[in-house]
Design an enzyme around this catalytic site. Structure first.
Site, PDB file in Angstrom:
ATOM      1  N   GLU A  43       0.823  -1.211   0.000  1.00 20.90           N
ATOM      2  CA  GLU A  43       0.000   0.000   0.000  1.00 20.90           C
ATOM      3  C   GLU A  43       0.859   1.263   0.000  1.00 20.90           C
ATOM      4  OE1 GLU A  43      -3.032   0.395  -0.634  1.00 20.90           O
ATOM      5  OE2 GLU A  43      -3.688  -1.685  -0.554  1.00 20.90           O
ATOM      6  N   TYR A 126      -6.357   6.230   4.580  1.00 27.96           N
ATOM      7  CA  TYR A 126      -6.534   5.297   3.472  1.00 27.96           C
ATOM      8  C   TYR A 126      -5.777   3.986   3.725  1.00 27.96           C
ATOM      9  CZ  TYR A 126      -5.635   2.704  -0.671  1.00 27.96           C
ATOM     10  OH  TYR A 126      -5.513   1.646  -1.522  1.00 27.96           O
ATOM     11  N   ASP A 144      -9.857   6.512  -1.351  1.00 31.60           N
ATOM     12  CA  ASP A 144      -8.784   7.152  -2.116  1.00 31.60           C
ATOM     13  C   ASP A 144      -9.370   7.750  -3.396  1.00 31.60           C
ATOM     14  OD1 ASP A 144      -9.334   4.954  -3.644  1.00 31.60           O
ATOM     15  OD2 ASP A 144      -7.248   4.332  -3.893  1.00 31.60           O
ATOM     16  N   CYS A 214     -24.980   1.936 -12.224  1.00 28.39           N
ATOM     17  CA  CYS A 214     -24.233   3.192 -12.300  1.00 28.39           C
ATOM     18  C   CYS A 214     -25.073   4.259 -12.999  1.00 28.39           C
ATOM     19  CB  CYS A 214     -22.925   2.965 -13.064  1.00 28.39           C
ATOM     20  SG  CYS A 214     -21.917   4.437 -13.233  1.00 28.39           S
TER      21      CYS A 214
END
Length: 352
Positions: A43, A126, A144, A214
């Site tokens: 990460e 995050y 993020d 969506c």
DNA sequence: AATGCGGGGCG
DNA sequence: CGCCCAGCATT
């Protein structure tokens, strides 16, 4: 949070994402197990960095520093050596400091809760959420840039992602679609879809597992999201002018069509070296002014004759203007201010 | 709330 | 080639 979203059930979206992830996840080395150390390193490497670019660095780093203990024992220089070429080198320095925290404050065991993971140097909300969800099943969305983009499109929501309130807003939105189970798969699904499908430009909506949920896609408005106000870039500017005059006449030239103050008039910006001797004998008045983020220095030079002024003008293609005529030309604001109050200043030497 | 950090990607 | 890039720490 908008009330019209509160009572609806959007959890089916998260469930679809998890199901998609379980058969479509990218095969990446840090996904071969769920060791928090490896997930953490990955990460950090992937902050502001594409997988394609970070992958090789990750592999070399893990090979050299396979555990927090090895990282703790290494020198900072050695850690930086393995970060070479990745940029944002404070990430490597913080990684090294965090290894010390793990050994000394957490008794050699990687912290297992979001709040403790967050205490590690270089770990923000995050990264802590990503590690806590992937390794310890904590239900915390890893917010993020990918998440902002995916959520704003799914909900066709134009909340400004540059706003200081965006983090809380999109956290609330994420929780609407985030199931109780498999938070790690959920967050990683967003990461994969955000980087491979729901891309900033030219998204591959046809391949998206939630394209029928969506709103932006269904209404053909994908390009409108995410909404983001770009802040004007502030750059300091330092300018120097020469106010070259004889009695009530001085020199100006029209600016070009580029940069700032297009087509406006300004004083000479330099004095050619061959004029240095003549000007050395002149009285120089130095004046400094600031305007917004600019600092402007103006040196007033009183020449000895009109002939000198004319020579200077023709040598350098300047216009000779009368003080009254100058009023008819367009000057940038700071120069106009100077022009109207130019008796301010100190006598100094010409700063060649 | 603004700024610095650094590379690669993109138009 | 200039512009862009939400992650984190620092100011």
């Amino acid at each position: 949070m908008k009330t019209n979203k509160q009572n609806a059930d959007f959890l089916h979206i998260g469930k679809k994402l998890i199901k998609w992830y379980q058969t479509n996840a990218r095969q990446l080395p840090w996904r071969e197990n769920q060791h928090p150390y490896n997930i953490w390193i990955s990460e950090i490497v992937l902050q502001q960095t594409q997988v394609k670019q970070g992958l090789g660095h990750y592999l070399r780093f893990i090979e050299r520093f396979p555990t927090a203990k090895e990282l703790h024992k290494a020198s900072e220089d050695d850690v930086l050596l393995y970060w070479k070429g990745l940029g944002y080198y404070s990430r490597a320095i913080n990684l090294h400091k965090a290894a010390h925290q793990i050994i000394e404050e957490f008794d050699g065991k990687f912290p297992t809760h979001y709040q403790d993971i967050l205490k590690l140097k270089g770990v923000g909300k995050y990264t802590a959420a990503a590690v806590a969800s992937i390794c310890f099943d904590e239900k915390i969305p890893a917010i993020d840039g990918n998440f902002y983009r995916v959520l704003s499109r799914i909900f066709a929501d134009d909340f400004d992602m540059s706003s200081s309130k965006a983090f809380q807003y999109f956290t609330d939105l994420a929780l609407l679609i985030m199931p109780e189970d498999k938070p790690g798969d959920f967050n990683q699904a967003i990461m994969d879809i955000g980087s491979e499908i729901c891309k900033p430009k030219n998204p591959l909506c046809g391949e998206c597992p939630v394209n029928d949920d969506c709103i932006a896609y269904q209404t053909g408005r994908i390009s409108e999201f995410p909404m983001k106000t770009k802040k004007a870039k502030v750059t300091d500017l330092s300018l120097k002018y020469y106010f070259i005059k004889f009695q009530n006449q001085f020199l100006i030239k029209q600016r070009g069509n580029d940069f700032i103050w297009k087509k406006l008039y300004e004083f000479p910006t330099s004095v050619p070296a061959e004029w240095e001797e003549l000007i050395m004998n002149s009285k120089i008045i130095n004046h400094k002014l600031t305007h917004k983020n600019m600092t402007i220095e103006i040196n007033t030079i009183e020449l000895e004759s009109k002939k000198a002024l004319e020579k200077f003008a023709s040598d350098n293609e300047y216009l000779i203007v009368d003080e009254k005529l100058a009023d008819e030309k367009s000057f940038p604001k700071p120069l106009e201010t100077f022009y109207k109050k130019r008796n301010v200043g100190e006598i100094g030497r010409l700063p060649f």
